[in-house]
Design a protein around this motif. Structure first.
Motif, mmCIF file in Angstrom:
data_model
loop_
_atom_site.group_PDB
_atom_site.id
_atom_site.type_symbol
_atom_site.label_atom_id
_atom_site.label_comp_id
_atom_site.label_asym_id
_atom_site.label_seq_id
_atom_site.Cartn_x
_atom_site.Cartn_y
_atom_site.Cartn_z
ATOM 1 N N ALA A 48 5.752 -1.505 16.291
ATOM 2 C CA ALA A 48 5.023 -3.457 14.881
ATOM 3 C C ALA A 48 5.628 -4.211 15.429
ATOM 4 C CB ALA A 48 4.987 -3.063 13.519
ATOM 5 N N THR A 49 4.967 -5.624 15.339
ATOM 6 C CA THR A 49 6.234 -7.159 15.632
ATOM 7 C C THR A 49 6.710 -7.191 15.045
ATOM 8 O OG1 THR A 49 4.197 -8.342 15.080
ATOM 9 C CG2 THR A 49 4.249 -7.335 17.648
ATOM 10 N N HIS A 50 6.470 -6.995 13.155
ATOM 11 C CA HIS A 50 7.275 -7.344 12.311
ATOM 12 C C HIS A 50 6.914 -6.548 11.369
ATOM 13 C CE1 HIS A 50 7.320 -10.076 9.121
ATOM 14 N NE2 HIS A 50 8.299 -11.298 9.331
ATOM 15 N N GLU A 51 8.156 -6.563 10.137
ATOM 16 C CA GLU A 51 8.311 -5.319 9.578
ATOM 17 C C GLU A 51 6.983 -5.576 8.593
ATOM 18 O OE1 GLU A 51 11.232 -7.054 9.813
ATOM 19 O OE2 GLU A 51 12.315 -5.895 10.591
ATOM 20 N N THR A 79 12.236 -9.539 4.429
ATOM 21 C CA THR A 79 10.918 -9.808 5.591
ATOM 22 C C THR A 79 9.837 -9.596 5.314
ATOM 23 O OG1 THR A 79 11.022 -8.794 7.580
ATOM 24 C CG2 THR A 79 12.394 -10.249 7.714
ATOM 25 N N MET A 80 9.897 -8.382 4.490
ATOM 26 C CA MET A 80 8.031 -7.817 4.288
ATOM 27 C C MET A 80 8.279 -8.196 2.761
ATOM 28 S SD MET A 80 8.993 -3.675 3.524
ATOM 29 C CE MET A 80 8.968 -3.695 5.270
ATOM 30 N N GLY A 81 8.566 -8.705 1.928
ATOM 31 C CA GLY A 81 9.060 -9.386 0.131
ATOM 32 C C GLY A 81 7.268 -9.200 -0.168
ATOM 33 N N CYS A 86 2.301 -7.523 -3.276
ATOM 34 C CA CYS A 86 0.983 -7.465 -2.669
ATOM 35 C C CYS A 86 0.283 -5.990 -3.065
ATOM 36 C CB CYS A 86 0.648 -9.105 -2.287
ATOM 37 S SG CYS A 86 1.464 -10.291 -2.720
ATOM 38 N N LEU A 87 0.474 -5.611 -1.629
ATOM 39 C CA LEU A 87 -0.248 -4.639 -1.010
ATOM 40 C C LEU A 87 0.595 -2.997 -1.494
ATOM 41 C CD1 LEU A 87 -2.398 -3.235 0.795
ATOM 42 C CD2 LEU A 87 -1.253 -3.894 3.091
ATOM 43 N N PRO A 121 20.502 -5.472 -3.672
ATOM 44 C CA PRO A 121 19.429 -6.382 -5.051
ATOM 45 C C PRO A 121 18.507 -6.997 -4.942
ATOM 46 C CG PRO A 121 21.988 -7.612 -5.029
ATOM 47 C CD PRO A 121 21.266 -5.978 -3.462
ATOM 48 N N VAL A 122 18.024 -7.216 -3.751
ATOM 49 C CA VAL A 122 16.433 -7.296 -3.369
ATOM 50 C C VAL A 122 15.688 -5.707 -3.657
ATOM 51 C CG1 VAL A 122 15.079 -7.469 -1.674
ATOM 52 C CG2 VAL A 122 17.146 -9.433 -2.492
ATOM 53 N N LEU A 123 16.417 -4.860 -3.601
ATOM 54 C CA LEU A 123 15.317 -3.626 -3.885
ATOM 55 C C LEU A 123 15.746 -3.312 -5.178
ATOM 56 C CD1 LEU A 123 16.444 -0.991 -1.496
ATOM 57 C CD2 LEU A 123 14.687 -2.384 -0.895
ATOM 58 N N ARG A 124 16.711 -4.106 -6.054
ATOM 59 C CA ARG A 124 16.434 -4.149 -7.508
ATOM 60 C C ARG A 124 15.413 -4.861 -7.785
ATOM 61 N NH1 ARG A 124 22.030 -2.375 -6.591
ATOM 62 N NH2 ARG A 124 22.580 -4.234 -7.246
ATOM 63 N N GLY A 125 14.735 -6.361 -7.652
ATOM 64 C CA GLY A 125 14.281 -6.997 -7.796
ATOM 65 C C GLY A 125 13.071 -6.945 -7.505
#
Lengths: 168, 209
Positions: A48-51, A79-81, A86-87, A121-125
């Motif tokens: 893919a071109t982006h995560e 980048t995939m937040g 949402c998905l 921290p982002v994963l926990r978020g």
């Protein structure tokens, strides 16, 4: 250094647990690993071109019934937040996410460090299940546990991998 | 391009409803792309992507690769495609022959109230052709669409039709509220997707139904 070649062990595990699709975005550690997946007859690789795009492709493959692994660098988790929330999480797609863990104290590259500092921290978020691969334990069992967790929780699960785990 | 004579999304959807074989898997993007399709032809073989703007096309790509035995139709908007233009490149590279992409080109972000696109005048069919989707074309009317869709469904893809569409800013009320997990499970049941057998029951793997 482990006597067992850990990237090979990951590939063997992916085959054994029935992963039939992989979606990837490159990282320096992942180059040959992805080539090996691309050559494997038991799994289809989509580059893919982006995560975030990769995440959606993986959701689609899993929707169609293919057990699917997403293979990226940890920056992709940043980048995939939106797609994650949402998905993948909203629709509860079970996905195994294998992420090279760059920017840790074991990988002190100046431009990776900012990503390494915020990854967990982002994963926990996100409220996302994750584990950091233990370099002292066989990696195959850890990959299998991560894949099982994703399915049993009906949710993405991230396994953060070190250089020895994925660099061929 | 969008003009005063431009067909509505509903006009295109009515053609789709009449032309798509029942076994077709349809992935629709957020907003009226999903709500109107659900109002016109709600089926278990529809997968409604709510929110997650720009991700309907890559999701449809993954589905098409996983299910090469089924025709997959992705309905994406021009705003969504602009948000994840790379997905078009990946479709061209993966080149699943069973994927048809229908682009609702209305020139605005309809789901967010009709705000202007970054560039409403792009030739999306040319972009798709450059990305490797040979035969991509622009469509400007319902009759033209009926013929183009028939050709797209009959030939190996991936195919791409950019549908010049009048903006529809009024939110269509779907026949039922969308529960995302119900949508997913209903879809997977309909296509007999392998299901996961938990480890507690001796599984830990996907099994055929």
């Amino acid at each position: 250094m482990s006597a067992v070649h850990r990237p090979s062990e990951i590939l063997e595990t992916l085959e054994r647990v029935g992963m039939s699709a992989a979606v990837a975005v490159p990282d320096g550690w992942l180059g040959e690993f992805l080539v090996r997946i691309e050559r494997a007859p038991w799994i289809s690789l989509i580059r893919a071109t982006h995560e975030e795009e990769a995440l959606a492709i993986a959701c689609g493959a899993r929707l169609g019934g293919a057990r699917t692994a997403l293979i990226i660098q940890n920056v992709g988790l940043l980048t995939m937040g939106a797609g994650m929330v949402c998905l993948a999480q909203r629709y509860r797609f079970p996905l195994l996410i294998l992420a090279s863990y760059r920017g840790t104290p074991a990988d002190p590259v100046f431009y990776h460090v900012p990503k390494g500092r915020v990854t967990e921290p982002v994963l926990r978020g996100f409220g996302l299940g994750y584990a950091v691969a233990d370099g002292a334990r066989p990696i195959g069992a850890q990959v299998e546990q991560a894949a099982t967790y994703a399915e049993e929780a009906s949710s993405p699960f991230v396994l953060l991998l070190g250089q020895e785990d994925v660099q061929w | 391009m969008v003009s005063g004579e431009t067909p509505t999304r509903a006009a295109y959807y009515r053609v789709m409803a009449g032309a798509l074989p029942p076994e077709t898997l349809v992935v629709t993007a957020l907003g009226n792309a999903s709500y109107l399709w659900a109002a016109i032809r709600d089926r278990a073989e529809n997968f409604y992507v709510e929110d997650a703007m720009g991700l309907a096309l890559p999701l449809a790509l993954g589905l098409a690769v996983a299910r090469p035995d089924r025709r997959v139709v992705a309905v994406e908007g021009d705003g969504g495609l602009l948000m994840h233009m790379g997905g078009l490149v990946t479709v061209g590279a993966a080149s699943p022959p069973n994927l048809t992409v229908l682009l609702i080109q209305n020139g605005v972000h309809a789901a967010s109230g009709g705000q202007a696109l970054t560039n409403a005048g792009l030739d999306f069919a040319a972009l798709a052709a450059a990305a490797g989707l040979a035969g991509a074309r622009n469509v400007a009317g319902a009759d033209d669409f009926a013929a183009a869709l028939g050709e797209a469904l009959a030939a190996p893809g991936p195919s791409f039709l950019a549908l010049a569409t009048a903006p529809d800013l009024e939110v269509v009320v779907p026949p039922a509220g969308f529960d995302p997990v119900v949508t997913r499970r209903r879809f997977q049941d309909a296509i007999d997707a392998p299901r996961y057998l938990p480890t507690l029951f001796g599984g830990g793997r996907l099994v055929e139904r």
